[in-house]
Design a protein around this motif. Structure first.
Motif, PDB file in Angstrom:
ATOM      1  N   ILE A 139     126.724  83.095  88.854  1.00 42.34           N
ATOM      2  CA  ILE A 139     127.133  83.634  87.562  1.00 42.34           C
ATOM      3  C   ILE A 139     127.566  85.079  87.791  1.00 42.34           C
ATOM      4  N   GLY A 140     128.796  85.411  87.416  1.00 43.22           N
ATOM      5  CA  GLY A 140     129.293  86.770  87.581  1.00 43.22           C
ATOM      6  C   GLY A 140     129.607  87.395  86.236  1.00 43.22           C
ATOM      7  N   VAL A 141     129.199  88.662  86.057  1.00 44.01           N
ATOM      8  CA  VAL A 141     129.425  89.331  84.780  1.00 44.01           C
ATOM      9  C   VAL A 141     129.583  90.836  85.010  1.00 44.01           C
ATOM     10  N   VAL A 142     130.458  91.452  84.220  1.00 45.90           N
ATOM     11  CA  VAL A 142     130.593  92.910  84.222  1.00 45.90           C
ATOM     12  C   VAL A 142     129.709  93.441  83.103  1.00 45.90           C
ATOM     13  N   HIS A 143     128.814  94.354  83.472  1.00 44.69           N
ATOM     14  CA  HIS A 143     127.850  94.871  82.503  1.00 44.69           C
ATOM     15  C   HIS A 143     127.517  96.315  82.832  1.00 44.69           C
ATOM     16  N   GLU A 144     127.677  97.198  81.853  1.00 35.62           N
ATOM     17  CA  GLU A 144     127.326  98.604  82.000  1.00 35.62           C
ATOM     18  C   GLU A 144     127.987  99.253  83.220  1.00 35.62           C
ATOM     19  N   GLY A 145     129.270  98.928  83.418  1.00 37.57           N
ATOM     20  CA  GLY A 145     130.033  99.557  84.489  1.00 37.57           C
ATOM     21  C   GLY A 145     129.773  99.016  85.882  1.00 37.57           C
ATOM     22  N   ASP A 146     129.006  97.945  85.984  1.00 33.94           N
ATOM     23  CA  ASP A 146     128.696  97.339  87.284  1.00 33.94           C
ATOM     24  C   ASP A 146     129.049  95.861  87.261  1.00 33.94           C
ATOM     25  N   PHE A 147     129.189  95.297  88.471  1.00 34.85           N
ATOM     26  CA  PHE A 147     129.380  93.858  88.597  1.00 34.85           C
ATOM     27  C   PHE A 147     128.063  93.251  89.051  1.00 34.85           C
TER      28      PHE A 147
ATOM     29  N   LYS B 172     133.912  77.703  85.825  1.00 30.12           N
ATOM     30  CA  LYS B 172     133.772  77.440  84.395  1.00 30.12           C
ATOM     31  C   LYS B 172     133.451  78.737  83.658  1.00 30.12           C
ATOM     32  N   PRO B 173     133.855  78.832  82.394  1.00 32.93           N
ATOM     33  CA  PRO B 173     133.411  79.982  81.585  1.00 32.93           C
ATOM     34  C   PRO B 173     131.916  79.871  81.318  1.00 32.93           C
ATOM     35  N   TYR B 174     131.274  81.016  81.147  1.00 32.54           N
ATOM     36  CA  TYR B 174     129.832  81.030  80.948  1.00 32.54           C
ATOM     37  C   TYR B 174     129.473  82.200  80.042  1.00 32.54           C
ATOM     38  N   LYS B 175     128.378  82.077  79.336  1.00 32.18           N
ATOM     39  CA  LYS B 175     127.849  83.160  78.509  1.00 32.18           C
ATOM     40  C   LYS B 175     126.473  83.542  79.051  1.00 32.18           C
ATOM     41  N   LEU B 176     126.330  84.788  79.473  1.00 35.19           N
ATOM     42  CA  LEU B 176     125.040  85.283  79.926  1.00 35.19           C
ATOM     43  C   LEU B 176     124.502  86.251  78.893  1.00 35.19           C
ATOM     44  N   ASP B 177     123.469  85.855  78.200  1.00 36.54           N
ATOM     45  CA  ASP B 177     122.910  86.645  77.098  1.00 36.54           C
ATOM     46  C   ASP B 177     124.011  87.074  76.125  1.00 36.54           C
ATOM     47  N   GLY B 178     124.922  86.140  75.845  1.00 35.11           N
ATOM     48  CA  GLY B 178     125.995  86.379  74.882  1.00 35.11           C
ATOM     49  C   GLY B 178     127.225  87.067  75.443  1.00 35.11           C
ATOM     50  N   LYS B 179     127.211  87.434  76.719  1.00 36.15           N
ATOM     51  CA  LYS B 179     128.317  88.168  77.318  1.00 36.15           C
ATOM     52  C   LYS B 179     129.181  87.219  78.135  1.00 36.15           C
ATOM     53  N   ASP B 180     130.532  87.412  78.035  1.00 35.14           N
ATOM     54  CA  ASP B 180     131.452  86.569  78.787  1.00 35.14           C
ATOM     55  C   ASP B 180     131.226  86.725  80.287  1.00 35.14           C
ATOM     56  N   ALA B 181     131.144  85.603  80.975  1.00 32.89           N
ATOM     57  CA  ALA B 181     130.905  85.588  82.410  1.00 32.89           C
ATOM     58  C   ALA B 181     131.613  84.370  82.999  1.00 32.89           C
ATOM     59  N   PHE B 182     131.435  84.175  84.300  1.00 40.47           N
ATOM     60  CA  PHE B 182     131.954  82.964  84.940  1.00 40.47           C
ATOM     61  C   PHE B 182     130.829  82.244  85.656  1.00 40.47           C
TER      62      PHE B 182
END
Length: 218
Positions: free
Chosen positions: A171-179, A142-152
């Protein structure tokens, strides 16, 4: 008979989930900073923090095979070997790659001292309690928002060598050049539902920050 067998498996999971004295006991809520100060998280009271690599946060209330919440950082170009991944990679694609990865490996994050493998753990090895990667089945993406950021949000089920069913939410998210992967794992029997609200509260309070690049102290 099947019900009795599953309860016996849960008892074994309790036995091998005993936490080492060198774990951090959280008597009250505690706000911590992640590696490179890239996030803040609020650790729930009465939980325990396991000794891990600096890239990993791992906490539990009763023991790792009864419930655990983890936050793991991987460099974006190393998170999925053989795949080209960027900040623009759609979360759905990342979720499918993560599912494949979970089918291949169920990592051990906690640092265990040699003395901790004696006693009960010698009779019932930890590897018997942990979910087997090859049994992982996809339940939902499912799509997810982690602190407003697109995630899964990747939901899966898996089983350990005793047949005990585990439920996982990742919950997976790309943030600041890292996964980053934030995961909740617990047996379906009793624990998964009992501590679900704690995980949801953990996600709600987690804040993504700009990475510290110089003069950092994690």
């Amino acid at each position: 008979m099947m019900r009795l067998n599953i309860h016996f498996c849960l008892i074994l999971a309790v036995l091998v989930s005993a936490c080492s004295p060198n774990w951090q006991n959280l008597k009250k809520e505690e706000t911590i900073k992640g590696p490179s100060r890239a996030y803040t998280a609020v650790l729930p009271s009465e939980w325990k923090r396991a000794p891990t690599d600096p890239e990993v946060l791992l906490i539990t209330r009763d023991g790792l095979f009864l419930q655990q919440i983890s936050v793991v950082r991987e460099r974006l170009d190393e998170a999925f070997p053989g795949k080209k991944v960027s900040a623009e990679t759609p979360p759905q694609e990342l979720a499918l790659m993560q599912y494949k990865k979970m089918r291949e490996e169920e990592p051990d994050y906690v640092q265990v001292q040699k003395a901790e493998t004696k006693g009960v753990l010698a009779l019932f090895p930890v590897n018997n309690a942990k979910p087997l990667a090859g049994t992982t089945e996809r339940v939902a993406i499912k799509p997810y928002k982690l602190d407003g950021k697109d995630a899964f949000l990747l939901e899966t089920r898996s089983y350990n060598s005793w047949g005990l069913e585990y439920r996982s939410q990742a919950i997976g998210v790309v943030h600041e050049g890292d996964f980053w992967l934030i995961r909740y794992l617990a047996p379906k029997l009793h624990y998964a539902a009992r501590d679900q609200l704690t995980f949801e509260d953990f996600l709600k309070k987690m804040k993504l920050k700009e990475k510290c690049r110089i003069f950092c102290s994690d």
